[in-house]
Structures are given as structure tokens and as C-alpha cells.
Motif scaffolding. Structure first.
Motif, short mmCIF file in Angstrom:
data_model
loop_
_atom_site.label_atom_id
_atom_site.label_comp_id
_atom_site.label_asym_id
_atom_site.label_seq_id
_atom_site.Cartn_x
_atom_site.Cartn_y
_atom_site.Cartn_z
N ASP A 31 0.83 -1.21 0.00
CA ASP A 31 0.00 0.00 0.00
C ASP A 31 0.86 1.26 0.00
O ASP A 31 0.58 2.22 -0.73
CB ASP A 31 -0.92 -0.01 1.22
N VAL A 32 1.94 1.25 0.83
CA VAL A 32 2.85 2.40 0.87
C VAL A 32 3.55 2.57 -0.47
O VAL A 32 3.66 3.68 -1.00
CB VAL A 32 3.87 2.23 2.01
N LEU A 33 4.01 1.47 -1.05
CA LEU A 33 4.67 1.55 -2.35
C LEU A 33 3.73 2.05 -3.43
O LEU A 33 4.13 2.79 -4.33
CB LEU A 33 5.23 0.17 -2.73
N GLY A 34 2.47 1.67 -3.34
CA GLY A 34 1.50 2.08 -4.35
C GLY A 34 1.12 3.54 -4.23
O GLY A 34 0.82 4.20 -5.23
N ARG A 35 1.09 4.08 -3.00
CA ARG A 35 0.70 5.48 -2.80
C ARG A 35 1.84 6.46 -3.08
O ARG A 35 1.59 7.65 -3.29
CB ARG A 35 0.21 5.68 -1.36
N ALA A 36 3.08 6.01 -3.07
CA ALA A 36 4.20 6.92 -3.27
C ALA A 36 4.18 7.54 -4.67
O ALA A 36 3.74 6.91 -5.63
CB ALA A 36 5.52 6.18 -3.06
N ASP A 37 4.66 8.76 -4.76
CA ASP A 37 4.76 9.47 -6.04
C ASP A 37 6.11 9.12 -6.66
O ASP A 37 7.14 9.74 -6.38
CB ASP A 37 4.65 10.98 -5.80
N TRP A 38 6.10 8.13 -7.54
CA TRP A 38 7.34 7.66 -8.13
C TRP A 38 7.95 8.68 -9.08
O TRP A 38 9.16 8.70 -9.30
CB TRP A 38 7.11 6.33 -8.84
N GLY A 39 7.13 9.53 -9.64
CA GLY A 39 7.67 10.59 -10.50
C GLY A 39 8.53 11.56 -9.72
O GLY A 39 9.61 11.97 -10.17
N ALA A 40 8.06 11.93 -8.51
CA ALA A 40 8.85 12.82 -7.67
C ALA A 40 10.15 12.15 -7.22
O ALA A 40 11.20 12.78 -7.15
CB ALA A 40 8.03 13.24 -6.45
N ILE A 41 10.07 10.85 -6.94
CA ILE A 41 11.28 10.12 -6.54
C ILE A 41 12.26 10.06 -7.70
O ILE A 41 13.48 10.25 -7.53
CB ILE A 41 10.91 8.70 -6.07
N GLY A 42 11.76 9.81 -8.90
CA GLY A 42 12.63 9.77 -10.06
C GLY A 42 13.30 11.10 -10.34
O GLY A 42 14.45 11.15 -10.78
N ALA A 43 12.57 12.19 -10.09
CA ALA A 43 13.14 13.52 -10.33
C ALA A 43 14.30 13.81 -9.39
O ALA A 43 15.13 14.68 -9.67
CB ALA A 43 12.06 14.59 -10.17
N ALA A 44 14.37 13.10 -8.28
CA ALA A 44 15.44 13.33 -7.30
C ALA A 44 16.66 12.44 -7.56
O ALA A 44 17.55 12.35 -6.70
CB ALA A 44 14.91 13.09 -5.89
N TRP A 45 16.72 11.78 -8.72
CA TRP A 45 17.80 10.81 -8.95
C TRP A 45 19.20 11.40 -8.87
O TRP A 45 20.13 10.71 -8.41
CB TRP A 45 17.59 10.11 -10.29
N PRO A 46 19.44 12.68 -9.29
CA PRO A 46 20.83 13.18 -9.14
C PRO A 46 21.29 13.19 -7.69
O PRO A 46 22.43 12.83 -7.39
CB PRO A 46 20.76 14.59 -9.73
N LEU A 47 20.38 13.61 -6.79
CA LEU A 47 20.75 13.62 -5.38
C LEU A 47 20.91 12.20 -4.84
O LEU A 47 21.81 11.92 -4.04
CB LEU A 47 19.69 14.37 -4.57
N LEU A 48 20.04 11.29 -5.28
CA LEU A 48 20.15 9.91 -4.81
C LEU A 48 21.45 9.29 -5.31
O LEU A 48 22.12 8.54 -4.58
CB LEU A 48 18.95 9.09 -5.30
#
Length: 715
Positions: A238-255
Motif C-alpha cells: 500500500d505504501v509503495l503504491g501510494r508513493a509518487d514515483w515521479g517525484a522520486i525519479g526527479a530526485a535521482w541526481p541527489l540519490l
């Protein structure tokens, strides 16, 4: 010991969670503390058991928490995550899980393939600037945590208001006190004592001001109230499904920078622990242990962690290292996670913020102040550049600028390095060909016409340009004496395409100025590059297998220009002895003790390791002296032409033959057997004395040549 380390580890973990869960995520701080305690439990258990050092503490890390806080802060700019009911917390937790999982996989891969040493090639000033910028982020994050507002230009005025000063000044003072105390008092109990005193002073001042615990919590001066349960929950579909994966992907340089920093951090900390404790640490095993721990942490959306330098060294100072210490730390973290919410609720924010400020100040003091004394000006400038850009523009921009500046500095520094290891001429370095004395004298007279440059290292556009400029200057002098230039590439590790083109320019220079360039023992990869550049096997420059053969090639070309030179010289023993002894009759008396010997091509004069005391004089042909290496090839030690002797070591010392000597083509020799030599000494002692001088002179000449070689190569 484990109890003290455990309490400090819990405080540090809470401090780092406060950095990540600040700003828009501040309302989720209780869950963030739970995530930090879960991370501390798992990290200390797996790193403590898997480390090559007994007693290794594996806490969540400050430097990676600072970058993760930047990634989390980006979510505030995502409109879909700012509305009521948005999955802001779920997105942040999944982002932490992705960062931990990526870090764990990379660390395990590096450790599995034993690539830990590769990270040591990261420029030292870049790492320093990176850590200095991290220190600034920690201070900003701690101040924002204590004041419940981001530290930006538009909020600087509010930091000076009385209500805000009360929130952050005590923590800043505590951080400064910890920094000063840690540098003045070198004792394991220094930091714990300062923290306890800070808590005592906080509650004493609050009591004098008439504040109750509830009032302190209401004013936001404590990290509580915390819920008695549910501070941490594992990741669910449920947590994985609700997360905004687009926002996480946009942070890839920092990650990605977080992963890189974690790799560097593991190796720096492990090396620091090895140095501080004087115990050997297996870097690849540390990478695997930290990687496995971070993969496990990712299941709970935990914070990245790895080997902790400060806590591990502190545990070493307090007592004998044991795997029980990290396990006790893990147990205390688990107790705090599942049963310690009531106690943790009363921890002052100034304690959490002060600890984080202390770590940030420690980074700044180490890399902005103390590094000035130990770094060259150019490298210190890179540290300042990274810090300035990271603080004024952005963290990633600072790191990118620093990497570029480090690369430029490396290129400039390496370009100034001299890739010429030795500068020789024929006068100081001759081939291993023993020639007739007349030919040797001809070459001595023209020794300056053969110049030798022994190159080393990696040749690229910078060093190649310097080499060409050097050769241009050396061959421009009048009169031009250089006829042959030998470039020995045996010590060259490689070259880029620009260096290959530079050699083509060098070849054109040689054609203009009338000298010949030879390459000796080029690396196979470099030779392949030359051939690709030339479009075929002919590269326009003679290629010889080694420096010995290259110098011989040049010597032969010089001798061919002399009309009196003979390609196949002949030296009769009696004639040679007569010239050197100065008495023809004496020469004939010596010669009668020798017996002629003819050998065809490949005929063996002597074998290495065999016993024999015969002496040989070569009248015609050529002998090859080689050192068998046990394989199919033999390394040439010497090549002997007419007028020289071989076998004198066996004759005088009685030692086994030190080399194998074979005929190259038809050879005519004169042999002095051991029995004949002993007879000569009895019958003709004067003749034997003259022969001794004759043989000794040739041995001394070879020794003189060897000494000149050694002297030239030692400069």
C-alpha cells in the motif's frame, strides 16, 4: 561500554532523522525517529557481525542524511504532494528505501568484485569540499529543525527575533561547546559529559523560568510528544503504491550522489578506523557488510548507514573491542524503538540540534580551517570552490564544479610532470655488442649522435606536448649533432589518441631536421594505436624489441658510413695480441697454446650452469650470450664480435658458466683449455702474465661500460 555507545548512537540517530524529517516533513518526525532507530538496530547488527574488525559500530550516517534531506525538501515543490491527504510521507519513505537499496547493491558489488581500491582515485580535495559542503547542510538542517522553518535568505531576519533565538541559540552553543571540548580534552567521556551537562542546564533554566514539561512541548522545545507505539512500520504494498514515483525519479541526481558519498564514506571511515586502532581492516569485506546492511534497511524505508569512525574509535578507547558492543547498541536501539517513546519525548530539541551542529562544525573546521595547513594552495582552493558553490548555488552544482576543477588541476599537474625518466647518449649507454676495438673507438668519437630518451608513465596531450617542445629545443641547436633519437617506451603504461598524433608531428620534425626516430619496446596497445593512425603496419619509425637492439641498430648505421668499416670483421689472435702486448714474438708464444675451433650456426660454445674453465677468443663470426629464463625465450646479455674473449669467469674463478653462448652463423674461434693454460703458466710465465693483462683489459672495459650504464640510469 556498550551502554554508553548505545546512548550516543541513539542520540545521533535521532539527530539525523530530524535533519531528513524537517520542513514539510516535520509533522512526521515521530515516524522519522522510528525509522532512524530501526535503521540503527539493523545496521549495527549486520555490520557488527559482518565486519572484519571486531567491535565495528554501524550507525546511520550524517553525510548521507544531509543529502537525503535535500531530496526530501524537493517534494515540497511538487504540487501533488502539498495538498491535504497527499502521500508526502509515503513518498519520502520510499525515497529512503530506494536510496538504501541502491547504496546496498553498489556497495555489495564493489566488495564482491574487490573494487574498493578504485574509490581511492577520487581527488582528495574533492572529497574535502564534499564534506565541507555536507557540514554546511547539517548546520542548516539542524537550525531549521530547531526553529521549525527552513534556513533561507528570506527567513534570515526571523532567526534574529527573540522567540526564534530561544529555539536555536542554545543548540548552537551546545554544538560549539562540543567542538571546543572535543579538541581540548582528548578523553572518551568528553562528549557524553557535555551532552549530559547540556540537558541539565536546559532543564535547570526551564525550571527557573517556570516551564513545565508540557509547556516546553507546547513551545516546541522538546522532540515529543511521541506516540507510545507505531513509530515505525515496514514497507507495505500500500505504501509503495501510494508513493509518487515521479517525484522520486526527479530526485535521482541527489540519490546518485548519496550512493557515491556512501561508497567514499565507507572506505574513508574504514581506513580511518584502521589507522586509529592500528588493526587491519579488509576494505572489500567492509563494503560487503555495509551493502548487506543497507539492503536489509531498505525493507523498512531506513536511513543509509555504514561503518562509524567516531563511535568505533570511542569504543576502542573505552575497552577491548568485541562483537558484543555493536550488538548491545542494536539491542538498545530496538528497546528505544519499541518501548522508549515515553523517555525520548523529553529529549530537548537543542540536544538533537546541537549534536548535528557539532558534526557540521567539525566538518567545517577540519576542511575549511585545518586543511589549509596540510593542503597545497591549489587543492585548498578547490575545497573552497566546492563549498562556496554548494552553499550559494546548490549541492550538486558544487560537487560538479569541484570534480571539474579537480580534473583540470590533475591535468595541469600531470602535464608538468617529466615523463622522461632518463636522458642518455651513446657515450653513456652503449649496446651489449662487444665490437673490435677500432669499431668501438669510431662509435666513441660519434657518441653524441645517438640520443636516448627513456619515457615512463601515461602519455597524453599535456605530457606529449611537453615532450615535443623538449625535443624541438634539443635538436634546434647548431651544429645539429643528433642523428638518431631512440624513444624507449618500456615503462610507458599507455597513451591517448592525442599522444599518438603528437608522435606523428614528431616524425615530421625529424624529417625536417634530418634525424631518425626509433621506438624501442612499445606496449602492444600503443603499437596498435600507431598502426591504426598510420593505416597499416608501417608506422614510419623503426620499431625494435628493446633498447639494446635499438642502440645496436643506430650503431650499425653510424659504422656503415665509414668506408673502412667491414660488416664481418676478422681478428687473428696473434695480430690482436701483438697490438695490445706490443711484442709480436710474445704474441706468437701465447697463441701456440690455443687451438682452433670452428662452429656452425647454433653451435654451443658453453651452456649456462655447466662447469668448464676453457677460454675462447673469437676470430670471425658472431656469438650470442643469453640468459635462459626456463621458457622458450632467452634474454640477450651480450653479442660478441671478432676480437673479443669469452669464458674468463670460469677460467679464473672456476664458477659454473653464468650464461649460454652460441654461434650466430659460422664462427672461427681459438680455444685455450684449462690444461693448456696451466702448462703455459709453468713453461712460459711471462707469456701467461701478458695473457692475464690482455684478458683483464677487456674485462675492465666491460666493467667500465657497465658502470657508465649504472651511473646514467641512477641520475
Amino acid at each position: 561500554m556498550g551502554l554508553l555507545i548505545g546512548i550516543l548512537a541513539i542520540i545521533f540517530a535521532i539527530s539525523f532523522s530530524a535533519i531528513v524529517f524537517s520542513g514539510p516533513l516535520a509533522r512526521f518526525l515521530p515516524q522519522g525517529i522510528g525509522i532512524a532507530l530501526f535503521s540503527a538496530t539493523v545496521l549495527n547488527t549486520l555490520i557488527g557481525l559482518g565486519s572484519s574488525y571486531r567491535g565495528m559500530i554501524g550507525p546511520p550516517q550524517d553525510m548521507t542524511a544531509a543529502i537525503l534531506a535535500l531530496a526530501a525538501a524537493q517534494f515540497a515543490a511538487v504540487p501533488a504532494l502539498t495538498v491535504a491527504g497527499a502521500p508526502l510521507f509515503e513518498t519520502a519513505v520510499v525515497m529512503l528505501a530506494v536510496a538504501a537499496l541502491s547504496t546496498g547493491v553498489v556497495l555489495m558489488a564493489l566488495g564482491r568484485f574487490r573494487l574498493g581500491l578504485l574509490v581511492r582515485f577520487i581527488p582528495y580535495p574533492v572529497v574535502g569540499g564534499f564534506l565541507a559542503a555536507t557540514g554546511w547542510l547539517l548546520i542548516k538542517g539542524a537550525t531549521g529543525f530547531m526553529t521549525d522553518m527552513p534556513v533561507q535568505l528570506r527567513t534570515l531576519a526571523k532567526l534574529g527575533e527573540a522567540s526564534t533565538l530561544v529555539a536555536w541559540v542554545p543548540g548552537a552553543l551546545l554544538g560549539i561547546a562540543m567542538l571546543v571540548a572535543s579538541r581540548r580534552v582528548k578523553h572518551a567521556a568528553t562528549l557524553p559529559v557535555v551532552l549530559v551537562l547540556g540537558g541539565v542546564v536546559f532543564y535547570a533554566v526551564a525550571a527557573l523560568a517556570g516551564y513545565s514539561a508540557e509547556a516546553l512541548q507546547a513551545r516546541g522545545l522538546l522532540i515529543g510528544p511521541l506516540p507510545p507505539a507505531g513509530m515505525w512500520q515496514p514497507l507495505t504494498p500500500d505504501v509503495l503504491g501510494r508513493a509518487d514515483w515521479g517525484a522520486i525519479g526527479a530526485a535521482w541526481p541527489l540519490l546518485a550522489s548519496t550512493v557515491a558519498l556512501a561508497v567514499v564514506g565507507v572506505l574513508l571511515n574504514a581506513t580511518g578506523i584502521e589507522f586509529a586502532t592500528h588493526r587491519e581492516v579488509d576494505l572489500d569485506r567492509e563494503l560487503c557488510a555495509a551493502g548487506l546492511a543497507n539492503v536489509a534497511v531498505s525493507a523498512g524505508g531506513g536511513l543509509i548507514g555504514f561503518q562509524g569512525l567516531g563511535l568505533t574509535v570511542l569504543a576502542e578507547r573505552l575497552g577491548r573491542p568485541s562483537r558484543a558492543v555493536p550488538l548491545v547498541v542494536a539491542l538498545l536501539s530496538a528497546v528505544a524503538l519499541f518501548a522508549g517513546a515515553g523517555v525520548l519525548s523529553f529529549v530537548p530539541r537543542m540536544i538533537v540540534g546541537g549534536v548535528t551542529i557539532f558534526i557540521g562544525l567539525d566538518f567545517l573546521a577540519n576542511w575549511l580551517v585545518e586543511s589549509r595547513r596540510r593542503l597545497p594552495v591549489s587543492e585548498y582552493a578547490i575545497v573552497l570552490l566546492i563549498f562556496a558553490v554548494a552553499a550559494g548555488v546548490g549541492f550538486l552544482e558544487g560537487v560538479a564544479v569541484g570534480l571539474f576543477a579537480g580534473l583540470v588541476l590533475f591535468v595541469l599537474s600531470y602535464s608538468r610532470a617529466d615523463i622522461v625518466r632518463h636522458r642518455l647518449t651513446r657515450a653513456t649507454f652503449r649496446s651489449n655488442v662487444d665490437r673490435p676495438q677500432a669499431d668501438e673507438q669510431r662509435l666513441i668519437d660519434r657518441g653524441s649522435e645517438i640520443e636516448i630518451l627513456v619515457l615512463e608513465g601515461y602519455i597524453f596531450f599535456g605530457t606529449a606536448h611537453r615532450l615535443i617542445a623538449d625535443i624541438e629545443a634539443r635538436t634546434a641547436a647548431e651544429p645539429r649533432t643528433v642523428r638518431f633519437l631512440v624513444l624507449d617506451l618500456r615503462l610507458v603504461s599507455g597513451m591517448d589518441s592525442s599522444a599518438v598524433h603528437a608522435f606523428a608531428k614528431l616524425r615530421r620534425l625529424a624529417e625536417q631536421r634530418g634525424f631518425t626516430i626509433l621506438l624501442s619496446e612499445p606496449p602492444p596497445a600503443a603499437l596498435a594505436q600507431f598502426r591504426r593512425d598510420a593505416g597499416g603496419d608501417e608506422i614510419g619509425m623503426p620499431v625494435l624489441p628493446d633498447l639494446d637492439h635499438a642502440v645496436e641498430w643506430c650503431e650499425r648505421r653510424l659504422l656503415e658510413e665509414d668506408p673502412d668499416w667491414r660488416d664481418a670483421p676478422m681478428e687473428q689472435l696473434a695480430d690482436c695480441l701483438g697490438r695490445e702486448v706490443g711484442d709480436t714474438a710474445m704474441a706468437l708464444r701465447i697463441a701456440r697454446y690455443f687451438e682452433p675451433l670452428s662452429l656452425g650456426d647454433g653451435g654451443i660454445v658453453m651452456e649456462g650452469g655447466s662447469h668448464g674453465r676453457d677460454l675462447y677468443f673469437l676470430e670471425s663470426g658472431r656469438l650470442a650470450v643469453s640468459d635462459p629464463d626456463g621458457g622458450t625465450r632467452s634474454r640477450r646479455l651480450r653479442s660478441i664480435l671478432a676480437g673479443n674473449v669469452v669464458g674468463e669467469i670460469g677460467l679464473y674463478l672456476g664458477l659454473p658458466r653464468t650464461a649460454t653462448v652460441v654461434a650466430q652463423g659460422a664462427c672461427g674461434l681459438q680455444r685455450l683449455s684449462e690444461a693448456a693454460f696451466e702448462t703455459m703458466q709453468i713453461e712460459e710465465p711471462a707469456a701467461a702474465g701478458a695473457l692475464h693483462k690482455f684478458v683483464l683489459r677487456r674485462a675492465v672495459l666491460r666493467l667500465a661500460h657497465a658502470n657508465r650504464h649504472l651511473l646514467a640510469l641512477s641520475r
